[in-house]
Scaffold this active site. Structure first.
Site, PDB file in Angstrom:
ATOM      1  N   ASN A   9       0.868  -1.183   0.000  1.00 46.93           N
ATOM      2  CA  ASN A   9       0.000   0.000   0.000  1.00 46.93           C
ATOM      3  C   ASN A   9       0.898   1.224   0.000  1.00 46.93           C
ATOM      4  O   ASN A   9       1.532   1.529   1.010  1.00 46.93           O
ATOM      5  CB  ASN A   9      -0.893  -0.035   1.255  1.00 46.93           C
ATOM      6  CG  ASN A   9      -1.725   1.217   1.409  1.00 46.93           C
ATOM      7  OD1 ASN A   9      -1.771   2.071   0.515  1.00 46.93           O
ATOM      8  ND2 ASN A   9      -2.388   1.343   2.547  1.00 46.93           N
ATOM      9  N   LYS A  11       0.072   4.258  -0.160  1.00 50.38           N
ATOM     10  CA  LYS A  11      -0.571   5.425   0.480  1.00 50.38           C
ATOM     11  C   LYS A  11      -0.372   6.675  -0.390  1.00 50.38           C
ATOM     12  O   LYS A  11      -0.325   6.544  -1.602  1.00 50.38           O
ATOM     13  CB  LYS A  11      -0.036   5.585   1.909  1.00 50.38           C
ATOM     14  CG  LYS A  11      -0.162   4.274   2.712  1.00 50.38           C
ATOM     15  CD  LYS A  11       0.072   4.434   4.181  1.00 50.38           C
ATOM     16  CE  LYS A  11      -0.123   3.082   4.881  1.00 50.38           C
ATOM     17  NZ  LYS A  11       0.009   3.144   6.325  1.00 50.38           N
ATOM     18  N   GLU A  98      -6.687   4.524   8.177  1.00 54.82           N
ATOM     19  CA  GLU A  98      -6.465   5.964   7.953  1.00 54.82           C
ATOM     20  C   GLU A  98      -7.725   6.622   7.384  1.00 54.82           C
ATOM     21  O   GLU A  98      -8.010   7.777   7.663  1.00 54.82           O
ATOM     22  CB  GLU A  98      -5.247   6.158   7.036  1.00 54.82           C
ATOM     23  CG  GLU A  98      -3.951   5.890   7.798  1.00 54.82           C
ATOM     24  CD  GLU A  98      -2.815   5.343   6.959  1.00 54.82           C
ATOM     25  OE1 GLU A  98      -2.850   5.462   5.720  1.00 54.82           O
ATOM     26  OE2 GLU A  98      -1.874   4.771   7.566  1.00 54.82           O
ATOM     27  N   GLY A 174       2.899   2.030  10.886  1.00 54.67           N
ATOM     28  CA  GLY A 174       3.855   3.127  10.785  1.00 54.67           C
ATOM     29  C   GLY A 174       4.586   3.420  12.082  1.00 54.67           C
ATOM     30  O   GLY A 174       5.238   4.452  12.225  1.00 54.67           O
ATOM     31  N   SER A 214       3.686  -2.422  10.171  1.00 52.55           N
ATOM     32  CA  SER A 214       5.148  -2.513  10.320  1.00 52.55           C
ATOM     33  C   SER A 214       5.725  -3.855   9.872  1.00 52.55           C
ATOM     34  O   SER A 214       6.643  -4.390  10.505  1.00 52.55           O
ATOM     35  CB  SER A 214       5.566  -2.201  11.763  1.00 52.55           C
ATOM     36  OG  SER A 214       5.193  -0.877  12.097  1.00 52.55           O
TER      37      SER A 214
HETATM   38  P1  13P Z   1       3.196   0.205   7.663  1.00 53.04           P
HETATM   39  O1  13P Z   1       3.677  -1.063   7.013  1.00 53.04           O
HETATM   40  O2  13P Z   1       3.940   1.425   7.189  1.00 53.04           O
HETATM   41  O3  13P Z   1       3.129   0.081   9.150  1.00 53.04           O
HETATM   42  O4  13P Z   1       1.681   0.425   7.155  1.00 53.04           O
HETATM   43  C1  13P Z   1       0.785  -0.622   7.232  1.00 53.04           C
HETATM   44  C2  13P Z   1      -0.439  -0.254   6.479  1.00 53.04           C
HETATM   45  O5  13P Z   1      -1.177   0.619   6.875  1.00 53.04           O
HETATM   46  C3  13P Z   1      -0.708  -0.963   5.226  1.00 53.04           C
HETATM   47  O6  13P Z   1      -1.988  -0.690   4.760  1.00 53.04           O
END
Ligand code: 13P
Length: 253
Positions: A9, A11, A98, A174, A214
């Site tokens: 992802n 984002k 999110e 994150g 993570s």
């Molecule tokens: P991270 O891997 O950066 O923690 O994000 C996870 C996430 O939200 C994937 O959709």
């Protein structure tokens, strides 16, 4: 046997050129990954360019969200599920934490998006997961059950066949603080149990449940060794082709 899915992802990262460059760099690195489905989710504006350049490869493209409405019309700013499909996507992430946290997405909106995705022949990756406060209050299971009850409302067993669930504890996203494989397994088994109650044991055994939060090259193998973890939804560590490829190739010797 459930075929694992490793999805990245991206984002709100990367211009079109960087999205295409990352996708092209990833292509040879995961070309032999026959053990799993490989998916990347660029921003809307880059989907078409990325999907075009990945045609004929084993990497599929996902949208990060879609409109709850199925009928095209006056919905400024929204992108319909079938428009994502038109741009070359075959999956769509729905109900990411999110979106729930910062854009007030509710379970009933998630439910409509899931239905829109299925109608457009996209595979929805439906995200669920509790916050740290909810976990600390002992509410993790109740929260996740509510998200599943609401998000999968009125779906049929054959709809369920088209769906992937991603368990993403908000406190692990994150933060560098991954759930331990045991913590994740416990919640995945719980999700599968709820799905079995709603859709039957057989359907629940076929459902892929991804872990997100993570995920890194260093922790993917331990997570994938758990019986109910069928893949990963990767944020930060999916932005760079080499790192993401190491996660995809978690089984390489
Ligand atoms: P991270 O891997 O950066 O923690 O994000 C996870 C996430 O939200 C994937 O959709």
């Amino acid at each position: 046997m459930r075929r694992p899915v490793i999805a990245g992802n991206w984002k709100m990262h990367k211009f079109i050129a960087d999205s295409v460059a990352t996708a092209l760099a990833l292509k040879p690195l995961v070309a032999n990954a026959n053990h799993c489905e490989v998916v990347i989710a660029p921003v809307f504006t880059a989907i078409k360019s990325v999907a075009d350049r990945l045609e004929g490869s084993n990497i599929r493209v996902a949208g990060q969200d879609c409109a709850p409405e199925q009928k095209h019309g006056a919905h400024t700013g929204e992108v319909a599920a079938d428009m994502l499909r038109d741009a070359g996507a075959s999956y769509v992430i729905v109900g990411h934490s999110e979106r729930r946290q910062f854009y007030a997405e509710t379970d009933s909106m998630v439910n409509r998006k899931v239905q829109a995705a299925i109608a457009a022949e996209l595979t929805p990756i439906v995200c669920v997961g509790e916050t740290l406060a909810q976990r600390d209050a002992g509410l993790a299971e109740r929260v996740v059950k509510g998200q599943i009850d609401g998000g999968l409302r009125e779906l049929t067993v054959s709809d369920l066949e088209r769906i992937i669930i991603a368990y993403e504890p908000v406190w692990a996203i994150g933060t560098g603080r991954t759930a331990t494989p045991e913590q994740a397994q416990q919640m995945h088994a719980f999700v599968r149990r709820i799905v079995a109650e709603k859709f039957g044991e057989e359907a629940s055994q076929r459902l892929r449940i991804l872990y997100g939060g993570s995920v890194k090259p260093e922790n993917i193998a331990g997570l994938m060794a758990q019986p109910d973890i069928d893949g990963a939804l990767v944020g930060g560590a999916s932005l760079e082709a080499e790192t993401f490829a190491k996660i995809v190739n978690y089984n390489a010797t």
